[in-house]
Design a protein around this motif. Structure first.
Motif, PDB file in Angstrom:
ATOM      1  N   LEU A  75       0.831  -1.211   0.000  1.00  0.00           N
ATOM      2  CA  LEU A  75       0.000   0.000   0.000  1.00  0.00           C
ATOM      3  C   LEU A  75       0.864   1.260   0.000  1.00  0.00           C
ATOM      4  O   LEU A  75       0.548   2.238  -0.678  1.00  0.00           O
ATOM      5  CB  LEU A  75      -0.944  -0.004   1.206  1.00  0.00           C
ATOM      6  N   GLU A  81      -6.783   4.570   6.079  1.00  0.00           N
ATOM      7  CA  GLU A  81      -6.865   3.870   4.791  1.00  0.00           C
ATOM      8  C   GLU A  81      -6.235   2.480   4.874  1.00  0.00           C
ATOM      9  O   GLU A  81      -6.775   1.515   4.336  1.00  0.00           O
ATOM     10  CB  GLU A  81      -6.186   4.696   3.689  1.00  0.00           C
ATOM     11  N   ASP A 120       3.894   1.495  -1.217  1.00  0.00           N
ATOM     12  CA  ASP A 120       4.486   1.612  -2.562  1.00  0.00           C
ATOM     13  C   ASP A 120       3.536   2.339  -3.508  1.00  0.00           C
ATOM     14  O   ASP A 120       3.950   3.183  -4.301  1.00  0.00           O
ATOM     15  CB  ASP A 120       4.782   0.226  -3.150  1.00  0.00           C
ATOM     16  N   ALA A 121       2.259   1.984  -3.411  1.00  0.00           N
ATOM     17  CA  ALA A 121       1.261   2.571  -4.305  1.00  0.00           C
ATOM     18  C   ALA A 121       0.915   4.009  -3.937  1.00  0.00           C
ATOM     19  O   ALA A 121       0.585   4.811  -4.819  1.00  0.00           O
ATOM     20  CB  ALA A 121      -0.008   1.721  -4.290  1.00  0.00           C
ATOM     21  N   ASN A 122       1.009   4.342  -2.638  1.00  0.00           N
ATOM     22  CA  ASN A 122       0.628   5.679  -2.184  1.00  0.00           C
ATOM     23  C   ASN A 122       1.458   6.065  -0.959  1.00  0.00           C
ATOM     24  O   ASN A 122       1.099   5.712   0.162  1.00  0.00           O
ATOM     25  CB  ASN A 122      -0.867   5.718  -1.845  1.00  0.00           C
ATOM     26  N   PRO A 123       2.574   6.802  -1.144  1.00  0.00           N
ATOM     27  CA  PRO A 123       3.429   7.179  -0.019  1.00  0.00           C
ATOM     28  C   PRO A 123       2.712   8.002   1.056  1.00  0.00           C
ATOM     29  O   PRO A 123       3.134   8.025   2.202  1.00  0.00           O
ATOM     30  CB  PRO A 123       4.542   8.002  -0.660  1.00  0.00           C
ATOM     31  N   ALA A 124       1.613   8.668   0.686  1.00  0.00           N
ATOM     32  CA  ALA A 124       0.886   9.516   1.628  1.00  0.00           C
ATOM     33  C   ALA A 124      -0.298   8.786   2.255  1.00  0.00           C
ATOM     34  O   ALA A 124      -1.146   9.413   2.896  1.00  0.00           O
ATOM     35  CB  ALA A 124       0.409  10.782   0.928  1.00  0.00           C
ATOM     36  N   ILE A 125      -0.358   7.463   2.129  1.00  0.00           N
ATOM     37  CA  ILE A 125      -1.490   6.705   2.668  1.00  0.00           C
ATOM     38  C   ILE A 125      -1.632   6.953   4.165  1.00  0.00           C
ATOM     39  O   ILE A 125      -0.647   7.125   4.874  1.00  0.00           O
ATOM     40  CB  ILE A 125      -1.348   5.195   2.353  1.00  0.00           C
ATOM     41  N   THR A 126      -2.867   6.991   4.623  1.00  0.00           N
ATOM     42  CA  THR A 126      -3.136   7.284   6.033  1.00  0.00           C
ATOM     43  C   THR A 126      -3.349   5.992   6.825  1.00  0.00           C
ATOM     44  O   THR A 126      -3.590   4.922   6.257  1.00  0.00           O
ATOM     45  CB  THR A 126      -4.394   8.152   6.189  1.00  0.00           C
ATOM     46  N   THR A 151      -8.462  -0.864   4.388  1.00  0.00           N
ATOM     47  CA  THR A 151      -8.111  -1.725   3.249  1.00  0.00           C
ATOM     48  C   THR A 151      -7.753  -3.137   3.694  1.00  0.00           C
ATOM     49  O   THR A 151      -8.161  -4.115   3.067  1.00  0.00           O
ATOM     50  CB  THR A 151      -6.931  -1.119   2.459  1.00  0.00           C
ATOM     51  N   SER A 179       8.116  11.578  -0.352  1.00  0.00           N
ATOM     52  CA  SER A 179       6.743  12.112  -0.418  1.00  0.00           C
ATOM     53  C   SER A 179       5.863  11.675   0.745  1.00  0.00           C
ATOM     54  O   SER A 179       4.652  11.498   0.604  1.00  0.00           O
ATOM     55  CB  SER A 179       6.063  11.724  -1.746  1.00  0.00           C
ATOM     56  N   TYR A 180       6.466  11.513   1.932  1.00  0.00           N
ATOM     57  CA  TYR A 180       5.686  11.170   3.109  1.00  0.00           C
ATOM     58  C   TYR A 180       5.034  12.431   3.649  1.00  0.00           C
ATOM     59  O   TYR A 180       5.623  13.517   3.602  1.00  0.00           O
ATOM     60  CB  TYR A 180       6.561  10.519   4.179  1.00  0.00           C
TER      61      TYR A 180
END
Length: 199
Positions: free
Chosen positions: A48, A59, A50-56, A63, A104-105
């Motif tokens: 997750l 989320e 890898d797909a979105n560095p800003a994932i919360t 997921t 990009s965190y």
């Protein structure tokens, strides 16, 4: 005088068991834990991330069907910290905060992830020395050959094992990184060493 209603225990237990969000003991219902095996949590969070560095945290929890705290939060922080450490190690002069920005965190995660990265870097720097000492001691038939695993104790200390105390145990060497030869010399001289850890 206050009047207190008393209910039979079986009725109270039945009520607790039938509540929609709680089990009979007041905690989570049986089977409501994380929906994936523990050994798969970090790899799945890594996908997750890898797909979105800003994932919360929310989320990740939604997921994967895991608890937000501590499971999703701790997993995200640990992975971000390791990745920051990887980048700092590969890019001399880069600070952990700069690495977090480069990856990009989210800014809100920089402090915690940077602290984990710094601890990870200390561990990585200590491992070669500790492995060298373990190898020298094994070659001298003073210890069994081992692959050293380094763990953090508290915020400032690294250890390869718990520090035991008792009859026959001596702590050898001076400073934080004594040379293996110094340890062997002190080991051979029963008068050297201390019965208590200096850390």
């Amino acid at each position: 005088m206050a009047i207190t209603e008393h209910w039979p225990r079986r009725i109270v237990r039945g009520y607790k068991a039938d509540r929609p969000e709680r089990g009979a003991d007041g905690g989570r219902r049986v089977g409501s834990g994380d929906m994936i095996p523990r050994d798969q949590i970090l790899p799945r969070i890594a996908e997750l991330l890898d797909a979105n560095p800003a994932i919360t945290i929310n989320e990740v929890a939604d997921t994967l069907g895991i608890a937000e705290f501590p499971t999703a939060q701790a997993g995200l922080a640990q992975l971000r910290g390791r990745r920051i450490a990887d980048l700092v190690e590969a890019t001399p002069g880069l600070t952990p905060t700069e690495a977090a920005e480069h990856l990009s965190y989210p800014t809100a995660t920089h402090h915690g992830a940077s602290a984990i990265a710094e601890a990870e870097l200390r561990t990585r720097r200590a491992r070669p020395y500790l492995q060298r000492v373990a190898d020298v001691l094994a070659q001298a038939d003073v210890a069994e050959p081992v692959r050293v695993e380094v763990r953090r104790i508290g915020d400032d200390h690294l250890a390869t094992a718990a520090a035991p105390e008792g009859e026959g145990i001596r702590y050898l060497g001076s400073g934080t990184e004594p040379e293996p030869a110094e340890l062997l010399t002190e080991f051979a001289d029963r008068r050297k060493g201390s019965k208590h850890s200096k850390v």
